[in-house]
Design an enzyme around this catalytic site. Sequence first.
Site, PDB file in Angstrom:
ATOM      1  N   SER A 146     -11.032   1.049  -3.133  1.00 26.04           N
ATOM      2  CA  SER A 146      -9.865   1.017  -4.012  1.00 26.04           C
ATOM      3  C   SER A 146      -9.827   2.302  -4.853  1.00 26.04           C
ATOM      4  O   SER A 146      -9.877   3.399  -4.294  1.00 26.04           O
ATOM      5  CB  SER A 146      -9.896  -0.247  -4.880  1.00 26.04           C
ATOM      6  OG  SER A 146      -8.653  -0.442  -5.521  1.00 26.04           O
ATOM      7  N   GLU A 250      -6.049   2.205   3.761  1.00 30.23           N
ATOM      8  CA  GLU A 250      -5.831   0.804   3.396  1.00 30.23           C
ATOM      9  C   GLU A 250      -5.073   0.778   2.088  1.00 30.23           C
ATOM     10  O   GLU A 250      -5.024   1.775   1.368  1.00 30.23           O
ATOM     11  CB  GLU A 250      -7.168   0.059   3.263  1.00 30.23           C
ATOM     12  CG  GLU A 250      -8.138   0.620   2.220  1.00 30.23           C
ATOM     13  CD  GLU A 250      -7.899   0.138   0.804  1.00 30.23           C
ATOM     14  OE1 GLU A 250      -7.243  -0.919   0.630  1.00 30.23           O
ATOM     15  OE2 GLU A 250      -8.344   0.818  -0.133  1.00 30.23           O
ATOM     16  N   HIS A 321      -8.673  -4.369   0.793  1.00 26.47           N
ATOM     17  CA  HIS A 321      -8.829  -5.348  -0.285  1.00 26.47           C
ATOM     18  C   HIS A 321      -8.902  -6.749   0.322  1.00 26.47           C
ATOM     19  O   HIS A 321      -8.006  -7.582   0.166  1.00 26.47           O
ATOM     20  CB  HIS A 321      -7.657  -5.246  -1.263  1.00 26.47           C
ATOM     21  CG  HIS A 321      -7.672  -4.010  -2.098  1.00 26.47           C
ATOM     22  ND1 HIS A 321      -7.492  -2.751  -1.568  1.00 26.47           N
ATOM     23  CD2 HIS A 321      -7.839  -3.837  -3.439  1.00 26.47           C
ATOM     24  CE1 HIS A 321      -7.538  -1.852  -2.551  1.00 26.47           C
ATOM     25  NE2 HIS A 321      -7.754  -2.486  -3.691  1.00 26.47           N
TER      26      HIS A 321
END
Length: 351
Positions: A146, A250, A321
């Site tokens: 992230s 992602e 995630h």
Amino acid sequence: MTLRSRREMLASLTVAAVTLPLAGFTSATPPDKAPKTLLPPRLKPGDTVGLICPAGAAFSKETVQITKESLEALGLKVKLGKHVFDRFGYLAGTDQARAEDVNAMFADKSVQGILAIHGGWGCARLLPLLDYKTIQKNPKPLIGYSDITALLLAIHAKTGLVTFHGPVGSATWNKFSVDSFRQVLFECAPVLYQNPKEVGDNLTVTKDRITTLTPGTARGKLVGGNLTVLSALMGSDYLPNFKDCILFLEDVNEAVYRIDRMLTQLKLAGVLDQVKGVVFGKCSECEPGKGGYGSLTLEEVLEQHLQPLKVPVYSGAMIGHISHKFTVPVGAEAEMDAAAGTLRLVGSAVA
């Protein structure tokens, strides 16, 4: 202001304009200036892992305790960063304090690995404050995903150190994620990344499916992470070189039009034209939103941006995630097979 001073001011502005990055220039590290790839030592039972909060604040002491117990269950010891429980608004302390923890953990000879407790926002604010010379002299695994993408990419770009897009401390340490973590960071062996193919009570696989956009195989250095964070670093000098890389991406909780916008940004910056292949992981909660399915779907956006590249591309990899995730080394050499939906490390990502 005198005529001479006006001329001098205009001259200085002209020079400044000329030296600004040109359109389509990513400011990624040029190939001839990229540092040599540096493998961190592997983790071993009994090693100490330093816990840091380089982005969002740790609002729950229980989360930190669960992280500590999870790592201890892996046979590791834990050392908390000095500023783990600091808070400055939504950040885990000031930029200087958070950067101090990153620098201190790399400099600490008693620490063999570094794990972010969670992401959030704030890592990009630390990049000018990191001691890259000390980091390069003290290579060790840095792990997270992230917002931690900013640290992973910048540290690899500046030092050559292979970093790891993997679980944060507050992630779910289930068997799937732990097995990948162990294989990459403990076992010093080439790793095959392949989604599970569990049919269960169904006639075919319905969960965690792979979609091949363009079949083919490719080999290159793995570079990537969170799409939002990566695209926000465009134009800075904290990005690795993308030439001939395998790009993995992602994201989470982004409307489809924003994914479209960020992929457009990578295209306009020249990134997509340099890659040898693309692996798009999970885009959790990335639905069309208020526009409904009258808008473009995520599948259509990926097809429009990635199929014209004429390089191998697949989507759906266990990167993102999600509770069950791969640990993927940024900077390690890998081979991909888009038809099979697999990635394979060429050698080990740790020494």
